[in-house]
Design a protein around this motif. Sequence first.
Motif, PDB file in Angstrom:
ATOM      1  N   VAL A  38      34.168  49.928  21.957  1.00  0.00           N
ATOM      2  CA  VAL A  38      35.054  48.786  22.202  1.00  0.00           C
ATOM      3  C   VAL A  38      34.385  47.888  23.233  1.00  0.00           C
ATOM      4  O   VAL A  38      34.577  48.056  24.445  1.00  0.00           O
ATOM      5  CB  VAL A  38      36.439  49.243  22.701  1.00  0.00           C
ATOM      6  CG1 VAL A  38      37.375  48.051  22.828  1.00  0.00           C
ATOM      7  CG2 VAL A  38      37.024  50.297  21.782  1.00  0.00           C
ATOM      8  N   PRO A  39      33.541  46.934  22.807  1.00  0.00           N
ATOM      9  CA  PRO A  39      32.861  46.069  23.770  1.00  0.00           C
ATOM     10  C   PRO A  39      33.848  45.140  24.469  1.00  0.00           C
ATOM     11  O   PRO A  39      34.681  44.506  23.816  1.00  0.00           O
ATOM     12  CB  PRO A  39      31.872  45.286  22.899  1.00  0.00           C
ATOM     13  CG  PRO A  39      32.453  45.318  21.522  1.00  0.00           C
ATOM     14  CD  PRO A  39      33.198  46.607  21.408  1.00  0.00           C
ATOM     15  N   ILE A  40      33.799  45.083  25.799  1.00  0.00           N
ATOM     16  CA  ILE A  40      34.713  44.184  26.519  1.00  0.00           C
ATOM     17  C   ILE A  40      33.974  43.030  27.182  1.00  0.00           C
ATOM     18  O   ILE A  40      34.608  42.134  27.752  1.00  0.00           O
ATOM     19  CB  ILE A  40      35.578  44.960  27.534  1.00  0.00           C
ATOM     20  CG1 ILE A  40      34.715  45.749  28.516  1.00  0.00           C
ATOM     21  CG2 ILE A  40      36.526  45.896  26.824  1.00  0.00           C
ATOM     22  CD1 ILE A  40      35.542  46.494  29.564  1.00  0.00           C
ATOM     23  N   GLY A  41      32.624  43.057  27.088  1.00  0.00           N
ATOM     24  CA  GLY A  41      31.782  41.927  27.440  1.00  0.00           C
ATOM     25  C   GLY A  41      32.257  41.077  28.601  1.00  0.00           C
ATOM     26  O   GLY A  41      32.235  41.512  29.760  1.00  0.00           O
ATOM     27  N   PRO A  42      32.736  39.838  28.319  1.00  0.00           N
ATOM     28  CA  PRO A  42      33.155  38.919  29.388  1.00  0.00           C
ATOM     29  C   PRO A  42      34.268  39.473  30.274  1.00  0.00           C
ATOM     30  O   PRO A  42      34.464  39.012  31.391  1.00  0.00           O
ATOM     31  CB  PRO A  42      33.633  37.690  28.614  1.00  0.00           C
ATOM     32  CG  PRO A  42      32.972  37.782  27.278  1.00  0.00           C
ATOM     33  CD  PRO A  42      32.861  39.238  26.987  1.00  0.00           C
ATOM     34  N   LEU A  43      35.012  40.473  29.756  1.00  0.00           N
ATOM     35  CA  LEU A  43      36.126  41.037  30.526  1.00  0.00           C
ATOM     36  C   LEU A  43      35.699  42.235  31.371  1.00  0.00           C
ATOM     37  O   LEU A  43      36.535  42.865  32.019  1.00  0.00           O
ATOM     38  CB  LEU A  43      37.258  41.452  29.580  1.00  0.00           C
ATOM     39  CG  LEU A  43      37.919  40.314  28.778  1.00  0.00           C
ATOM     40  CD1 LEU A  43      38.942  40.884  27.825  1.00  0.00           C
ATOM     41  CD2 LEU A  43      38.579  39.315  29.730  1.00  0.00           C
ATOM     42  N   TRP A  44      34.394  42.534  31.351  1.00  0.00           N
ATOM     43  CA  TRP A  44      33.914  43.701  32.090  1.00  0.00           C
ATOM     44  C   TRP A  44      34.229  43.590  33.580  1.00  0.00           C
ATOM     45  O   TRP A  44      34.745  44.531  34.188  1.00  0.00           O
ATOM     46  CB  TRP A  44      32.409  43.861  31.871  1.00  0.00           C
ATOM     47  CG  TRP A  44      31.806  45.003  32.625  1.00  0.00           C
ATOM     48  CD1 TRP A  44      31.177  44.966  33.830  1.00  0.00           C
ATOM     49  CD2 TRP A  44      31.783  46.371  32.214  1.00  0.00           C
ATOM     50  NE1 TRP A  44      30.747  46.214  34.203  1.00  0.00           N
ATOM     51  CE2 TRP A  44      31.108  47.103  33.227  1.00  0.00           C
ATOM     52  CE3 TRP A  44      32.255  47.050  31.099  1.00  0.00           C
ATOM     53  CZ2 TRP A  44      30.898  48.471  33.142  1.00  0.00           C
ATOM     54  CZ3 TRP A  44      32.048  48.420  31.020  1.00  0.00           C
ATOM     55  CH2 TRP A  44      31.385  49.108  32.031  1.00  0.00           C
ATOM     56  N   GLN A  90      28.461  47.680  28.513  1.00  0.00           N
ATOM     57  CA  GLN A  90      29.678  47.028  29.015  1.00  0.00           C
ATOM     58  C   GLN A  90      30.796  47.214  27.977  1.00  0.00           C
ATOM     59  O   GLN A  90      31.399  46.264  27.471  1.00  0.00           O
ATOM     60  CB  GLN A  90      29.446  45.547  29.297  1.00  0.00           C
ATOM     61  CG  GLN A  90      28.520  45.298  30.475  1.00  0.00           C
ATOM     62  CD  GLN A  90      28.553  43.874  30.975  1.00  0.00           C
ATOM     63  OE1 GLN A  90      28.918  42.943  30.253  1.00  0.00           O
ATOM     64  NE2 GLN A  90      28.180  43.685  32.237  1.00  0.00           N
ATOM     65  N   ALA A  91      31.038  48.477  27.660  1.00  0.00           N
ATOM     66  CA  ALA A  91      31.994  48.812  26.603  1.00  0.00           C
ATOM     67  C   ALA A  91      32.728  50.101  26.936  1.00  0.00           C
ATOM     68  O   ALA A  91      32.285  50.896  27.786  1.00  0.00           O
ATOM     69  CB  ALA A  91      31.269  48.964  25.271  1.00  0.00           C
ATOM     70  N   GLU A 147      38.703  61.252  23.266  1.00  0.00           N
ATOM     71  CA  GLU A 147      38.171  61.093  24.617  1.00  0.00           C
ATOM     72  C   GLU A 147      37.725  59.651  24.830  1.00  0.00           C
ATOM     73  O   GLU A 147      36.905  59.123  24.071  1.00  0.00           O
ATOM     74  CB  GLU A 147      36.989  62.036  24.826  1.00  0.00           C
ATOM     75  CG  GLU A 147      36.360  61.916  26.206  1.00  0.00           C
ATOM     76  CD  GLU A 147      35.089  62.735  26.329  1.00  0.00           C
ATOM     77  OE1 GLU A 147      34.667  63.001  27.462  1.00  0.00           O
ATOM     78  OE2 GLU A 147      34.516  63.100  25.280  1.00  0.00           O
ATOM     79  N   LEU A 148      38.264  59.020  25.867  1.00  0.00           N
ATOM     80  CA  LEU A 148      37.883  57.654  26.238  1.00  0.00           C
ATOM     81  C   LEU A 148      36.946  57.710  27.439  1.00  0.00           C
ATOM     82  O   LEU A 148      37.235  58.376  28.432  1.00  0.00           O
ATOM     83  CB  LEU A 148      39.133  56.837  26.587  1.00  0.00           C
ATOM     84  CG  LEU A 148      38.907  55.438  27.170  1.00  0.00           C
ATOM     85  CD1 LEU A 148      38.254  54.517  26.149  1.00  0.00           C
ATOM     86  CD2 LEU A 148      40.228  54.852  27.664  1.00  0.00           C
ATOM     87  N   SER A 149      35.815  57.006  27.344  1.00  0.00           N
ATOM     88  CA  SER A 149      34.871  56.956  28.456  1.00  0.00           C
ATOM     89  C   SER A 149      34.294  55.552  28.591  1.00  0.00           C
ATOM     90  O   SER A 149      34.507  54.694  27.733  1.00  0.00           O
ATOM     91  CB  SER A 149      33.736  57.982  28.255  1.00  0.00           C
ATOM     92  OG  SER A 149      33.032  57.691  27.052  1.00  0.00           O
ATOM     93  N   VAL A 150      33.560  55.341  29.686  1.00  0.00           N
ATOM     94  CA  VAL A 150      32.980  54.028  29.987  1.00  0.00           C
ATOM     95  C   VAL A 150      31.474  54.079  29.739  1.00  0.00           C
ATOM     96  O   VAL A 150      30.800  55.040  30.142  1.00  0.00           O
ATOM     97  CB  VAL A 150      33.258  53.634  31.454  1.00  0.00           C
ATOM     98  CG1 VAL A 150      32.586  52.308  31.793  1.00  0.00           C
ATOM     99  CG2 VAL A 150      34.764  53.553  31.703  1.00  0.00           C
ATOM    100  N   ASN A 151      30.941  53.047  29.073  1.00  0.00           N
ATOM    101  CA  ASN A 151      29.496  52.930  28.864  1.00  0.00           C
ATOM    102  C   ASN A 151      29.012  51.663  29.564  1.00  0.00           C
ATOM    103  O   ASN A 151      29.071  50.562  29.008  1.00  0.00           O
ATOM    104  CB  ASN A 151      29.168  52.867  27.370  1.00  0.00           C
ATOM    105  CG  ASN A 151      27.673  52.938  27.096  1.00  0.00           C
ATOM    106  OD1 ASN A 151      26.857  52.453  27.887  1.00  0.00           O
ATOM    107  ND2 ASN A 151      27.315  53.536  25.966  1.00  0.00           N
ATOM    108  N   PRO A 152      28.516  51.771  30.807  1.00  0.00           N
ATOM    109  CA  PRO A 152      28.082  50.588  31.558  1.00  0.00           C
ATOM    110  C   PRO A 152      26.915  49.860  30.892  1.00  0.00           C
ATOM    111  O   PRO A 152      26.808  48.635  30.983  1.00  0.00           O
ATOM    112  CB  PRO A 152      27.662  51.162  32.919  1.00  0.00           C
ATOM    113  CG  PRO A 152      28.357  52.482  33.009  1.00  0.00           C
ATOM    114  CD  PRO A 152      28.413  53.001  31.618  1.00  0.00           C
TER     115      PRO A 152
END
Length: 574
Positions: free
Chosen positions: A380-386, A328-329, A320-325
């Motif tokens: 999976v932190p996407i930081g600057p790409l958020w 930012q990951a 399961e893939l989800s978003v953690n605001p």
Amino acid sequence: MKPGQTLRSMFLLLPAILLAGCATYGAGINGAIQDVQKGDYAASEAKLQKALNPTGNDRLLYNMELAVVKHLQGDFAASNVLLDKAERIAEDLETTSITGSMVTLMSNPRQGPYGGADFEKVFINYYKALNYFGLAQLAADRNGYYDALEGARIESRRLIIRLNDLNSRKGTYAEQNDKEQQTFTQLLKIFEKLQGNLVDMDRLEYRDDAMAHYLTGISFEMNGEYDDARISYQKAAKSYEGGFSKQFRLDAEMTEQAWFDTIRMMQKAGGYKTESRALAKKKLSKARQAELKNWTADKAQIIVLEHKGLAPHRKEMSLELSVNPALQALEIRPYFFGNDKAQLAWFYVLYADKNIFDAVANYLDAAEVGYWFNSFTKTVPIGPLWNTAQDMGLLSAIGESMRITVPYYSPVKPMGESTLSVDGERSLMLKSSNPALMAVQEQMVNSSTDIQLALARSSLKALTAQSVASASGGGSLGGILSMAGKLTAQLTDAAETRNWLLLPGDIRIRRVAVEPGEHTLALDSTLSAGQRHSAQTQVNLQAGDIHLWRVRSLPPLAGAAKESEVKQLIKVAE
């Protein structure tokens, strides 16, 4: 149907989504494998020809699987025709990249051609060499015998070329050991352990094949090319000793056996008197040093090669893939109600957060999901790409959650001992190779790439579904179309589950020197769950003969009862 009813119906499809991965390659040819276990090779061949397309995406597997069936039938010439085709297909696919294929990205990896794992390509040449040995033993005259041995010799040269290429791409075991001694590398590994990484991927790389080197040594020895045999046996010994034996959990005695045969060839080739004595003292026990005296020109040799069990099935796991605001990951978790313990273990070892970032995630999310659940989370932190992900619509496309799939293997259970009896004198077979662990370790090495491709594939599908909904003008209809597109995309998502399933689980070998004349050979083999199989044959040998007895020991089908059926489970090609 009203929009609300449509949405509820779509959510009811979730169990179907999670079960979608059941239609694996292994399930597709399971009937053919069962026929091999029964000894019904004609039925197995027919089912393989029906399940696999000789010109489609499974064309490599079509030729490899059928080649093993022909080998077990004793039709060695037909087996080699199929393996020749398989080798050409594998070489063609090596030069054709399908990574950027839109069809593959938009559907699943099974929509592209299967190119084979590195170790599977080595086994193509391995089986071709064995087929030539079989043709030699079936030859009607000495010319046919030597022609077949020449074929084995040529195949051995090809095996050497493939192994040299493998070494150049991935480094030898000696080079890997040198690398591990470097101070900076040692420091990096210390900090890797602090981060909690459990798997050292460098140690799992398939970088050589000691058993393949050993087989080329047998081929050269049979052809009377003793110095070439010496080189191959020595390469096998160094590979076993350098890391191959430890990596694939083989018998330590196999390393000594390879050195034993290296020294024999030094003595037989001549010119190595001093070196062979020094090497024997360094590498062989007192008993094996004394045994060298028994391997004289007036004796014959018996080599017993057992292919034991079956290769493991590559399977599919739903995540399961989800978003953690807050972080930012993106977060990935197993579906706990759809995955078994083996899947959870695979996820934890290869994917789950086990570093300082995991501690932060636990702290921020503990009130919501608890510490235990976070131990099965990949962040999976996407930081600057958020902001970029937000602007392109990726975060909204993922929504509450989205299914992705990755391949995995269940743990491989070791099989029991195999005992050879020659005229009543018993000795243990030596575990010389382990294709089952090769498959599992190669999948572990590829696990990072697997999850990256799964994320990209599912995200692209979700964005496409969202764009279709936007084009419809939005509103209730747009929401329904978006949900329908997302569910359809997830239902069609699938991981790569193809692998060469008729390979043996492990390979055992034993060679003995005997007097010329008739001999009775018997092999008693213990497989998984205590199942036992036996095989027997008689041979009549002359001085200088090298006889190779090939045995395929297969697990019986559940519920097999008749003794006549059990006897068919072992195929002995003399």
